[in-house]
Design a protein around this motif. Structure first.
Motif, mmCIF file in Angstrom:
data_model
loop_
_atom_site.group_PDB
_atom_site.id
_atom_site.type_symbol
_atom_site.label_atom_id
_atom_site.label_comp_id
_atom_site.label_asym_id
_atom_site.label_seq_id
_atom_site.Cartn_x
_atom_site.Cartn_y
_atom_site.Cartn_z
ATOM 1 N N LEU A 5 0.856 -1.181 0.000
ATOM 2 C CA LEU A 5 0.000 0.000 0.000
ATOM 3 C C LEU A 5 0.894 1.234 0.000
ATOM 4 C CD1 LEU A 5 -2.762 -0.960 2.586
ATOM 5 C CD2 LEU A 5 -3.111 -0.470 0.169
ATOM 6 N N GLN B 155 -2.274 4.461 -3.927
ATOM 7 C CA GLN B 155 -3.609 4.193 -3.403
ATOM 8 C C GLN B 155 -4.379 5.482 -3.100
ATOM 9 O OE1 GLN B 155 -1.268 1.556 -2.684
ATOM 10 N NE2 GLN B 155 -2.622 0.583 -4.149
ATOM 11 N N SER C 275 -8.900 0.586 3.127
ATOM 12 C CA SER C 275 -8.630 0.792 1.704
ATOM 13 C C SER C 275 -9.716 0.198 0.810
ATOM 14 C CB SER C 275 -7.267 0.196 1.340
ATOM 15 O OG SER C 275 -7.245 -1.196 1.584
ATOM 16 N N ILE D 53 -9.843 1.242 -5.502
ATOM 17 C CA ILE D 53 -8.544 1.076 -4.879
ATOM 18 C C ILE D 53 -7.883 -0.203 -5.377
ATOM 19 C CG2 ILE D 53 -9.382 -0.217 -2.881
ATOM 20 C CD1 ILE D 53 -6.786 2.551 -2.682
#
Length: 389
Positions: free
Chosen positions: A182, A209, A375, A381
């Motif tokens: 991430l 992200q 997320s 995403i």
């Protein structure tokens, strides 16, 4: 009957307190598309967006708060950077400064890439504050240093607000090393302008992200006009210009035949520096052509497909409030902007203690905590192959 000095002081203090409480302590104005998934995400997880901002009591206005914030002695020194020079296809180099306590690479931790301001570096105060707070939350950080800032220019090319080639290489390099990690980006001031352009150019393929953009001069044309005013020139412009000249002097032999050194020695503003340096190096017809080309237009905003939270102050000399495209942002699915009353440029000191965590850092950490732990609720995403604890 004449008032005593004590009575005058008390009356003046009470009057100032009345003025302060009347004008400050307001929630930021947040502009976003209320029906978007990103808007719901922010409503659910980023509580700082509804927290009142109490601008630093002693100097609540942006003009002097900007200076105070830059000069404050803070115990935020990052002593564990691992610095890496990245070579570019044209023979240049830029820096990646990895913040790794204990010199450990922890590839499962979420990572934030920081793109600092015009003359800032990995050791700049506000950069170190951000790094320290990210580490404290259990995240990792890496700071990108533009050509010439921390290492001399290797070619006759530096950096400009419309050239994202080095930023693209930085993000690609990081993503290739950590394909499943991430990763989010932070752009501050000039770095925010570059990051916004990069996000627009890459669209759904930004490889990030999420992003946080702070004090971004979305319209350099308007920003330059405001900085040329005598008071802003005296308070900020002249000092930044001197820093730019120092950066140039470290590598001036690389620019022989491209720029006129004698003219550069006489410049006294960022605009004059860009006339004789930036516009020349990057092949612009004029500085006005360069500034116009650097504007983040409505088309650019609608091209951004990375969830992006922006924060600005309504008294930022570098970012005139009338130049902020907040109405256009509110029509997109991926961008939101919060505008505070007070805060200045890369300031946002709050309360009565100027050494407390700045408001912008609180919002940034609040946002990234939400991004990295929820997320799956962000729009489109990219899914990691592991869970974030």
């Amino acid at each position: 009957m004449a008032l005593s000095p004590t009575a005058v002081l008390v009356s003046s203090f009470l009057f100032y307190c009345g003025y302060y409480f009347m004008h400050y302590g307001k929630q930021p104005q947040v502009y976003k598309k209320k029906t978007s998934k990103f808007s719901h995400f922010l409503d659910n997880y980023v509580t700082t967006l509804v927290k009142p901002f109490w601008s630093f009591f002693v100097v609540p206005g942006g003009r002097f708060q900007t200076i105070v914030a830059a000069l404050l002695p803070r115990d935020y020194k990052v002593s564990y950077y691992r610095k890496e020079n990245i070579s570019t296809p044209d023979g240049g180099e830029f820096l990646l400064a990895w913040a790794s306590p204990g010199n450990k690479d922890e590839p499962t931790k979420p990572l934030v890439v920081i793109f600092p301001g015009l003359v800032s570096r990995s050791t700049s105060g506000y950069v170190q504050i951000i790094v320290k707070e990210l580490i404290k939350l259990g995240f990792s950080a890496v700071v990108m240093g533009n050509r010439g800032i921390e290492i001399p220019c290797q070619t006759g090319k530096a950096f400009c607000a419309a050239d994202t080639n080095d930023m693209q290489l930085a993000v690609n390099t990081i993503r290739e090393r950590y394909p499943n990690r991430l990763i989010a980006g932070v752009g501050i001031s000039f770095g925010g302008l570059l990051l916004s352009r990069y996000l627009a150019q890459k669209g759904e393929n930004s490889k990030l992200q999420a992003a946080f953009v702070y004090c971004c001069p979305f319209n350099p044309v308007a920003g330059s006009v405001n900085l040329e005013k005598w008071d802003n020139w005296l308070l900020y412009n002249v000092f930044l210009t001197n820093d730019l000249l120092k950066i140039y002097d470290r590598s001036r032999e690389k620019f022989v035949g491209v720029v006129d050194h004698q003219k550069l020695k006489r410049v006294r503003s960022i605009r004059e520096f860009d006339i004789h340096m930036t516009a020349k190096v990057f092949g612009y017809e004029s500085v006005d052509h360069y500034y116009k080309d650097s504007v983040i237009t409505t088309k650019f905003l609608h091209s951004i497909k990375t969830p992006t939270l922006c924060l600005c102050a309504d008294d930022d000399a570098f970012v005139p409030i009338k130049s902020l495209p907040y109405q256009e942002m509110a029509q997109t699915d991926y961008i939101a902007i919060a505008i505070t009353h007070g805060g200045g440029h890369v300031g946002h000191l709050q309360g009565i203690n100027p050494l407390s965590t700045p408001y912008f850092v609180e919002m940034m950490m609040d946002y990234f905590t939400a991004v990295f732990n929820h997320s799956d609720e962000l729009p489109e995403i990219e899914k990691p192959t592991y869970s974030v604890q």
